[in-house]
Design an enzyme around this catalytic site. Structure first.
Site, PDB file in Angstrom:
ATOM      1  N   ILE A 151      26.276  45.759 -10.917  1.00 14.34           N
ATOM      2  CA  ILE A 151      27.812  45.352 -11.244  1.00 14.34           C
ATOM      3  C   ILE A 151      27.681  43.711 -11.089  1.00 14.34           C
ATOM      4  CG2 ILE A 151      29.939  45.597 -10.692  1.00 14.34           C
ATOM      5  CD1 ILE A 151      29.489  48.493  -9.775  1.00 14.34           C
ATOM      6  N   ASP A 157      22.663  35.471   2.520  1.00 14.00           N
ATOM      7  CA  ASP A 157      22.084  36.741   3.278  1.00 14.00           C
ATOM      8  C   ASP A 157      23.071  37.244   3.957  1.00 14.00           C
ATOM      9  OD1 ASP A 157      20.666  38.878   4.333  1.00 14.00           O
ATOM     10  OD2 ASP A 157      18.845  37.823   4.640  1.00 14.00           O
ATOM     11  N   ASN A 194      31.455  41.496  -3.694  1.00 12.18           N
ATOM     12  CA  ASN A 194      30.908  42.749  -4.316  1.00 12.18           C
ATOM     13  C   ASN A 194      29.440  43.041  -3.917  1.00 12.18           C
ATOM     14  OD1 ASN A 194      29.786  44.009  -7.233  1.00 12.18           O
ATOM     15  ND2 ASN A 194      28.114  42.569  -6.709  1.00 12.18           N
ATOM     16  N   TYR A 197      27.505  54.453   5.535  1.00 15.08           N
ATOM     17  CA  TYR A 197      27.564  53.695   4.251  1.00 15.08           C
ATOM     18  C   TYR A 197      29.256  54.086   3.878  1.00 15.08           C
ATOM     19  CZ  TYR A 197      27.908  52.956  -0.976  1.00 15.08           C
ATOM     20  OH  TYR A 197      28.442  52.281  -1.886  1.00 15.08           O
ATOM     21  N   LYS A 255      32.419  51.277   3.581  1.00 12.33           N
ATOM     22  CA  LYS A 255      33.300  51.183   2.109  1.00 12.33           C
ATOM     23  C   LYS A 255      34.524  51.568   2.459  1.00 12.33           C
ATOM     24  CE  LYS A 255      30.140  49.994  -0.897  1.00 12.33           C
ATOM     25  NZ  LYS A 255      30.300  48.710  -1.349  1.00 12.33           N
ATOM     26  N   THR A 267      22.457  50.966 -10.020  1.00 10.96           N
ATOM     27  CA  THR A 267      22.145  49.802  -9.813  1.00 10.96           C
ATOM     28  C   THR A 267      21.090  50.078  -8.525  1.00 10.96           C
ATOM     29  OG1 THR A 267      23.923  50.141  -7.728  1.00 10.96           O
ATOM     30  CG2 THR A 267      24.639  49.251 -10.018  1.00 10.96           C
TER      31      THR A 267
END
Length: 346
Positions: A51, A104, A131, A216, A220, A252
Site C-alpha cells: 500500500i 527501521d 503506514n 497483531y 492495530k 502485500t
C-alpha cells in the site's frame, strides 16, 4: 455499499459492516481525480512496497514530494526507479520527487535519526502516513528496545515518529487551510474481529503472552487509540488532524511471515494494494474528515468512509474512567510515551 440492516453482530459491529470491509463500495478519490499536490510534502513509512508503494506512486504522479521512510535502501531504490519508469513521457514539471530516508521501526534510535534527517532537509510536512507494519512475527522476536515486536514496530515506533514531527506538522498547519495537515494511521479489520477485550491488554504489554495473532490485532487497535490520543491531546492546539483507518485486506508483504493456514483461507478475498492507497487518500484529503472527527475518535474504513460504530468494549476503551469508560486508550498511549521518552529529544 451501506451497512446491512441486519441484527447479527460481533460485539456491536454488524456482520454487514464486516462484510463491506471485504467488499467495499467504489472509492470516490483515486489517482484519476486527486488534485495536484505540487508544493506539498509527504512522508510514507513503508513506502517501498504494498500500500505504501502505491500511495507514494500516486502522490508522486500528482506532483508531491514524497519521503519514503523504510529500512531497506535496496528496496527503496528499486521502488523509486519503478515509480519513475511508470511516468516516463510525462513532463518533469508535472511529477514530484521521491526521496529515501532510512528508518527501521524496530529501533527507536533509527526512528529518531530518520526524523532528524527529514527535519534537516524540510521546513514543512503536510501529511504523515504512518503506514508501515508487520504481522505474525514469532513471539520470541523483540525490538531493539526489548518490546513485543508488533506493538513495538506498528505502534511505538510511529508514536515516536509523530511526536518528533509534531512541531513541523503544527508549523505547516499555521500556513495551510484548516484541517488540511494530517497524520494517518493504519488499522485493520482485525481490530473488530481479533482484538482482545478492551482492544489492548495494557497490563500485559511489558510481559506479553505468546499469542502472535492477538498481538497483531492489539497493535492495530493501539494504532487507532494512539491516533485518537494524539488528536485529543494536541490536535486543536496544533491544527493537526490525526485519524486511523482500516485500508482493507490486500496482497502485500505483510503476509510474508504469516503461516500458510492463515494466508490461504483469506487469499480469495485479498485485493490489490492500490485500493488500500485510496483509503489513505480519503483520510488525507477528503473534506469528510476534520478535527471534530479526529477528537471524537472516529474510525475510517476501506475505500473511504466512516465506520458506523465499533465494538462496544473498544468504544468504552476510548473513554476515560471519568467519562464512564475504561481508559485503556489513554493508558496505552501513556505506556507508549514512557517507552519513547528517552528518544523524543533530537
Amino acid at each position: 455499499m451501506p451497512d446491512f440492516p441486519i441484527k447479527f453482530s460481533l460485539g456491536g459491529v454488524s456482520y454487514g459492516t464486516i462484510w463491506s470491509q471485504f467488499f467495499p463500495p467504489k472509492a470516490t478519490l483515486t489517482e484519476k481525480n486527486l488534485p495536484s499536490q505540487k508544493g506539498k510534502i509527504f512522508i510514507v513509512t513503508g513506502g517501498s512496497s504494498g500500500i505504501g508503494y502505491e500511495l507514494s506512486k500516486i502522490l508522486y504522479g500528482a506532483g508531491g514530494k514524497v519521503y519514503i521512510l523504510t529500512r531497506s535502501e535496496k528496496n527503496a531504490i528499486q521502488a523509486i526507479s519503478e515509480i519513475k519508469d511508470a511516468f516516463q513521457g510525462r513532463d518533469s514539471k508535472d511529477v514530484g520527487e521521491l526521496i529515501f530516508v532510512h528508518m527501521d521501526l524496530e529501533d527507536l534510535d533509527s526512528v529518531r535519526s530518520a526524523a532528524s534527517e527529514f527535519l534537516a532537509k524540510e521546513e514543512e510536512l503536510h501529511i504523515l502516513f504512518n503506514n508501515a507494519g508487520v504481522a505474525s512475527v514469532p513471539a520470541h522476536k523483540k525490538t531493539k528496545q526489548g518490546l513485543e515486536y508488533h506493538i513495538g514496530v506498528n505502534t511505538v515506533g510511529h508514536v515516536l515518529l509523530q511526536s518528533l514531527l509534531t512541531p513541523i506538522l503544527a508549523e505547516t498547519a499555521t500556513n495551510n487551510p484548516k484541517d488540511s495537515v494530517r497524520a494517518i494511521w493504519a488499522a485493520s479489520l482485525l481490530v473488530e474481529m481479533g482484538a482482545p477485550p478492551g482492544g489492548v491488554l495494557v497490563d500485559q504489554l511489558d510481559n506479553p503472552s505468546t499469542d502472535i495473532n492477538e498481538h497483531y490485532s492489539a497493535s492495530k487497535t493501539a494504532n487507532w487509540f494512539a491516533a485518537t490520543e494524539f488528536a485529543r491531546r494536541s490536535g486543536p492546539q496544533t491544527g493537526v488532524v490525526t485519524v486511523a483507518v482500516n485500508p482493507g485486506t490486500y496482497v502485500t508483504n505483510v503476509w510474508r511471515t504469516c503461516p500458510w493456514y492463515l494466508y490461504y483461507p483469506f487469499w480469495p478475498l485479498l485485493r490489490f494494494p492500490i485500493q488500500g492507497a485510496y483509503t489513505n487518500m480519503w483520510a488525507a484529503f477528503s473534506d469528510e474528515v476534520g478535527m471534530d472527527d479526529a477528537v471524537a475518535g472516529r474510525y475510517g474504513m476501506c475505500d473511504g468512509r466512516w465506520h458506523p460504530g465499533q465494538r462496544d468494549d473498544l468504544l468504552l476503551a476510548l473513554k476515560s474512567k471519568d467519562e464512564g469508560g475504561t481508559g485503556q486508550a489513554k493508558a496505552l498511549f501513556e505506556w507508549c510515551e514512557e517507552k519513547v521518552k528517552p528518544y523524543v529529544t533530537l
